[in-house]
Design a protein around this motif. Structure first.
Motif, PDB file in Angstrom:
ATOM      1  N   TRP A 279       0.860  -1.186   0.000  1.00  0.00           N
ATOM      2  CA  TRP A 279       0.000   0.000   0.000  1.00  0.00           C
ATOM      3  C   TRP A 279       0.898   1.238   0.000  1.00  0.00           C
ATOM      4  N   GLU A 280       0.473   2.244  -0.698  1.00  0.00           N
ATOM      5  CA  GLU A 280       1.231   3.500  -0.721  1.00  0.00           C
ATOM      6  C   GLU A 280       0.361   4.615  -0.169  1.00  0.00           C
ATOM      7  N   ALA A 281       0.938   5.383   0.747  1.00  0.00           N
ATOM      8  CA  ALA A 281       0.184   6.498   1.327  1.00  0.00           C
ATOM      9  C   ALA A 281      -0.100   7.555   0.259  1.00  0.00           C
ATOM     10  N   ASN A 282      -1.331   7.997   0.202  1.00  0.00           N
ATOM     11  CA  ASN A 282      -1.713   9.049  -0.746  1.00  0.00           C
ATOM     12  C   ASN A 282      -1.175  10.401  -0.288  1.00  0.00           C
ATOM     13  N   LYS A 283      -0.973  11.275  -1.239  1.00  0.00           N
ATOM     14  CA  LYS A 283      -0.566  12.645  -0.914  1.00  0.00           C
ATOM     15  C   LYS A 283      -1.784  13.559  -0.973  1.00  0.00           C
ATOM     16  N   TYR A 284      -1.857  14.448  -0.007  1.00  0.00           N
ATOM     17  CA  TYR A 284      -2.945  15.416   0.052  1.00  0.00           C
ATOM     18  C   TYR A 284      -2.359  16.812   0.248  1.00  0.00           C
ATOM     19  N   THR A 285      -3.138  17.809  -0.096  1.00  0.00           N
ATOM     20  CA  THR A 285      -2.672  19.201  -0.019  1.00  0.00           C
ATOM     21  C   THR A 285      -3.596  20.028   0.860  1.00  0.00           C
ATOM     22  N   VAL A 286      -2.981  20.802   1.728  1.00  0.00           N
ATOM     23  CA  VAL A 286      -3.712  21.773   2.549  1.00  0.00           C
ATOM     24  C   VAL A 286      -3.275  23.160   2.096  1.00  0.00           C
ATOM     25  N   ILE A 287      -4.242  23.978   1.708  1.00  0.00           N
ATOM     26  CA  ILE A 287      -3.942  25.321   1.210  1.00  0.00           C
ATOM     27  C   ILE A 287      -4.451  26.351   2.199  1.00  0.00           C
ATOM     28  N   PHE A 288      -3.615  27.340   2.485  1.00  0.00           N
ATOM     29  CA  PHE A 288      -3.964  28.426   3.397  1.00  0.00           C
ATOM     30  C   PHE A 288      -4.069  29.724   2.589  1.00  0.00           C
ATOM     31  N   TYR A 289      -5.231  30.397   2.719  1.00  0.00           N
ATOM     32  CA  TYR A 289      -5.488  31.617   1.962  1.00  0.00           C
ATOM     33  C   TYR A 289      -5.550  32.825   2.900  1.00  0.00           C
ATOM     34  N   ASN A 290      -5.290  34.014   2.314  1.00  0.00           N
ATOM     35  CA  ASN A 290      -5.535  35.237   3.070  1.00  0.00           C
ATOM     36  C   ASN A 290      -6.976  35.677   2.838  1.00  0.00           C
ATOM     37  N   GLU A 291      -7.327  36.837   3.368  1.00  0.00           N
ATOM     38  CA  GLU A 291      -8.714  37.305   3.264  1.00  0.00           C
ATOM     39  C   GLU A 291      -9.129  37.589   1.817  1.00  0.00           C
ATOM     40  N   ASN A 292      -8.144  37.812   0.953  1.00  0.00           N
ATOM     41  CA  ASN A 292      -8.438  38.088  -0.452  1.00  0.00           C
ATOM     42  C   ASN A 292      -8.391  36.824  -1.308  1.00  0.00           C
ATOM     43  N   ASP A 293      -8.388  35.675  -0.631  1.00  0.00           N
ATOM     44  CA  ASP A 293      -8.338  34.374  -1.308  1.00  0.00           C
ATOM     45  C   ASP A 293      -7.074  34.193  -2.150  1.00  0.00           C
ATOM     46  N   GLU A 294      -6.002  34.821  -1.690  1.00  0.00           N
ATOM     47  CA  GLU A 294      -4.688  34.609  -2.289  1.00  0.00           C
ATOM     48  C   GLU A 294      -3.946  33.571  -1.446  1.00  0.00           C
ATOM     49  N   ILE A 295      -3.244  32.679  -2.109  1.00  0.00           N
ATOM     50  CA  ILE A 295      -2.554  31.605  -1.386  1.00  0.00           C
ATOM     51  C   ILE A 295      -1.395  32.165  -0.562  1.00  0.00           C
ATOM     52  N   ILE A 296      -1.427  31.870   0.725  1.00  0.00           N
ATOM     53  CA  ILE A 296      -0.320  32.215   1.611  1.00  0.00           C
ATOM     54  C   ILE A 296       0.710  31.100   1.602  1.00  0.00           C
ATOM     55  N   GLU A 297       0.203  29.893   1.719  1.00  0.00           N
ATOM     56  CA  GLU A 297       1.087  28.732   1.753  1.00  0.00           C
ATOM     57  C   GLU A 297       0.280  27.484   1.396  1.00  0.00           C
ATOM     58  N   ALA A 298       0.927  26.555   0.708  1.00  0.00           N
ATOM     59  CA  ALA A 298       0.309  25.267   0.375  1.00  0.00           C
ATOM     60  C   ALA A 298       1.254  24.161   0.826  1.00  0.00           C
ATOM     61  N   VAL A 299       0.704  23.181   1.515  1.00  0.00           N
ATOM     62  CA  VAL A 299       1.507  22.085   2.054  1.00  0.00           C
ATOM     63  C   VAL A 299       0.993  20.769   1.472  1.00  0.00           C
ATOM     64  N   THR A 300       1.875  20.017   0.845  1.00  0.00           N
ATOM     65  CA  THR A 300       1.522  18.708   0.301  1.00  0.00           C
ATOM     66  C   THR A 300       2.362  17.645   1.001  1.00  0.00           C
ATOM     67  N   GLU A 301       1.695  16.691   1.628  1.00  0.00           N
ATOM     68  CA  GLU A 301       2.383  15.621   2.357  1.00  0.00           C
ATOM     69  C   GLU A 301       1.593  14.330   2.202  1.00  0.00           C
ATOM     70  N   LYS A 302       2.257  13.229   2.511  1.00  0.00           N
ATOM     71  CA  LYS A 302       1.588  11.938   2.498  1.00  0.00           C
ATOM     72  C   LYS A 302       0.657  11.819   3.705  1.00  0.00           C
ATOM     73  N   TYR A 303      -0.368  11.027   3.515  1.00  0.00           N
ATOM     74  CA  TYR A 303      -1.310  10.755   4.604  1.00  0.00           C
ATOM     75  C   TYR A 303      -0.561  10.270   5.845  1.00  0.00           C
TER      76      TYR A 303
END
Length: 265
Positions: A80-104
């Motif tokens: 089995w291989e752990a899937n990768k998922y992404t968590v995106i953090f936005y500012n109030e203007n819906d601009e990306i501050i930071e995006a983090v992609t890691e395995k489950y």
């Protein structure tokens, strides 16, 4: 006599191991082999089967499962291989501050703490059903099994203007939200002094910090009229002096006044 030839159908097994589950099936030589259908595992993708060697373990790589039974038993372990998922953090203007992609199941975090003048950062608002609800939600430090989106969340700051009357009458502090209009307080009073204002001036709107304003005072001055002629009227030849509060008035040097013969000085 009759002669017979023995036909042997060697029975062998194929074992499939998946975590704590073991699927073992006996097959006749030449019989088609059907691997088990595995249930989905949260956060993982099934890659295939790894042939277990003579040492009792696999090598971590996918192997083709034999299609028909041979004359030796074999065993496989699931990969089995752990899937990768992404968590995106936005500012109030819906601009990306930071995006983090890691395995489950992997640890992760955001490296930035949002800042906004006059506001306090209260947390991250998780998008649910395509929208934000304006309520701060916890952010896990371990990657889950889904992609997530967060938006920064702020609360307007409350700040206080404190008034130091420097010996004058008390002036109540003003506490209110950043950017709101500030109504200057009534001037303080102080016996013998004239209020000249506050050292830094009262701001028109609440600043993004607590501040203290100190009263500026000037000694009051008083006018003393000397009725030299004692006639109850201040005339041009009478003397007028100005003294500061707390100063003992004194008649300045002068010529001895004169009056008609019916009066005494």
């Amino acid at each position: 006599d009759e002669a017979y030839t023995a036909i042997w159908n060697l029975g062998t097994t194929v074992t499939f191991k998946d975590g704590g589950k073991v699927y073992e099936q006996s097959y006749a030589v030449g019989e088609a082999i059907t691997p088990p259908q595995l249930a989905e595992t949260l956060g993982y993708t099934f890659i295939g089967w790894d042939l277990i060697g003579a040492n009792g373990v696999g090598d971590g790589f996918k192997d083709a499962v034999i299609s028909v039974m041979g004359n030796e038993s074999v065993a496989y372990v699931s990969i089995w291989e752990a899937n990768k998922y992404t968590v995106i953090f936005y500012n109030e203007n819906d601009e990306i501050i930071e995006a983090v992609t890691e395995k489950y199941g992997s640890p992760y975090g955001i490296s930035i703490t949002p800042v906004k003048t006059g506001y306090t950062f209260v947390g991250w608002d998780l998008k649910k059903d395509g929208k934000y609800d304006g309520i701060a939600d916890p952010v896990s430090s371990i990657m889950g099994a889904e992609n997530l989106e967060y938006r920064e969340l702020f609360a307007i700051g409350q700040y206080t203007i404190t008034f130091d009357s420097a010996g004058g009458s008390a002036v109540a502090p003003i506490t209110q939200a950043y950017g709101t209009a500030v109504v200057p307080p009534e001037h303080p009073t102080k016996e013998g002094y004239v209020f000249e204002g506050w050292d830094k001036g009262v701001p028109t709107t609440m600043p993004a910090q607590n501040i203290t304003l100190t009263a500026r005072w000037k000694k009051a001055t008083y006018t003393i009229s000397w009725d030299i002629n004692a006639d109850g009227i201040i005339n041009d030849y009478d003397i007028v002096t100005t003294v500061e509060h707390g100063t003992i008035p004194a008649l300045p040097p002068m010529e001895v006044p004169t009056k008609d013969s019916t009066a005494e000085f």
